[in-house]
Design a protein around this motif. Structure first.
Motif, mmCIF file in Angstrom:
data_model
loop_
_atom_site.group_PDB
_atom_site.id
_atom_site.type_symbol
_atom_site.label_atom_id
_atom_site.label_comp_id
_atom_site.label_asym_id
_atom_site.label_seq_id
_atom_site.Cartn_x
_atom_site.Cartn_y
_atom_site.Cartn_z
ATOM 1 N N ARG A 1 0.888 -1.092 -0.064
ATOM 2 C CA ARG A 1 0.015 0.075 0.053
ATOM 3 C C ARG A 1 0.829 1.159 0.000
ATOM 4 N N TRP B 1 -7.493 -3.983 -1.914
ATOM 5 C CA TRP B 1 -6.420 -2.854 -2.242
ATOM 6 C C TRP B 1 -5.953 -3.184 -3.523
ATOM 7 N N THR C 1 -6.543 -0.492 -6.623
ATOM 8 C CA THR C 1 -5.262 0.182 -7.013
ATOM 9 C C THR C 1 -5.308 0.158 -8.616
#
Length: 292
Positions: free
Chosen positions: A191, A225, A229
């Motif tokens: 992240r 995530w 992204t």
């Protein structure tokens, strides 16, 4: 409650958990006990408050989570329990970082909490606590977009984790720190790289983290995530392909925290995302009803 959280999510537990915390606080205020027993009860109730704060955070009930963390810090002060202060600071920092990513908070506040935790554990032998503190700092520096400080902090997190694995047997580690494993640090690293502009590197690490993650719920969060992204990078088809199975899992696990991660996919204006948007909106309604 921790075990059930991994199976069904915070949204399904938060109401009953808040009732348990209220009962414990009422007992503290009205029962009669010795000083030693009172301190132990303060600490135990504070640990409960941190867990309930986490469940509230997972349910997107951020004001409730803040109140729980404030309760935990007050109880830690009464009991003179430094470990509880550290525990609370790191969970509160995690919430601040998450809100900062959404434009609803400041990572500088998280850094203050992390610094307080670091000061309290300075000089302790190698352990997962040092890895978690460095990992939290890496998260905050990533949100700030400071590549140099992020890379320094994540390198420290990896070094501290390897020391912990060598010197701190898992069974001797406090229960609340046992989730600090390679997959946890790898997720922070992924992240952070995405936050600082290295999208491809972040995606590769998120994929590796999801594949190696021991807990199904945490693996779903890593895939969420990755989907977000992909959406930010403009690859809508990949975002939908990765994010749709996460929606299927969230139909059985009430985690608004993970669902919010998928919001960039939901906002994508593309025919390929139409069904995703419909399922996403239906889940939002279901989780809100469950936590109301």
């Amino acid at each position: 409650m921790e075990a059930r959280d991994q199976l069904i999510g915070g949204g399904a537990l938060v109401r009953s958990a808040l009732e348990k915390l209220a009962h414990a606080k009422h007992t503290l205020d009205n029962a009669t006990y010795t000083t030693a027993t009172g301190n132990a009860f303060d600490s135990a109730t504070g640990q409960l408050a941190v867990l309930v704060g986490w469940l509230a955070y997972d349910s997107d009930l951020h004001p409730v989570a803040r109140r729980c963390y404030a309760d935990a810090l007050a109880l830690a002060s009464e009991a003179d329990d430094q470990d509880l202060i550290v525990h609370t600071c790191l969970y509160a920092a995690n919430q601040s970082i998450a809100l900062a990513r959404l434009g609803e908070g400041r990572p500088h506040h998280a850094l203050k909490l992390i610094d307080r935790a670091r000061t309290l554990v300075r000089g302790r032998p190698p352990g997962r606590i040092h890895a978690l503190i460095a990992g939290r700092e890496a998260q905050a520096q990533g949100v700030l977009g400071d590549r140099k400080e992020f890379e320094r902090a994540i390198a420290t997190a990896w070094r501290e984790l390897e020391h912990a694995i060598d010197y701190e047997p898992l069974e001797e580690c406090p229960q609340w720190l046992r989730f600090v494993a390679r997959s946890e640090i790898r997720g922070h690293e992924a992240r952070g790289y995405a936050d600082t502009g290295e999208i491809r590197k972040g995606l590769d690490l998120l994929d590796a983290s999801a594949q190696k993650e021991r807990g199904t719920r945490n693996a779903a969060n890593d895939r969420a995530w990755a989907a977000a992204t992909y959406a930010r990078s403009g690859d809508v088809c990949a975002a939908v392909a990765v994010g749709t199975p996460v929606l299927a899992e969230l139909e059985n696990v009430a985690s608004y925290r993970t669902l919010r991660v998928l919001e960039p996919v939901r906002r994508t204006e593309h025919p390929a995302a139409e069904e995703f948007r419909e399922r996403f909106d239906a889940l939002v309604g279901a989780i809100r009803r469950e936590t109301a």
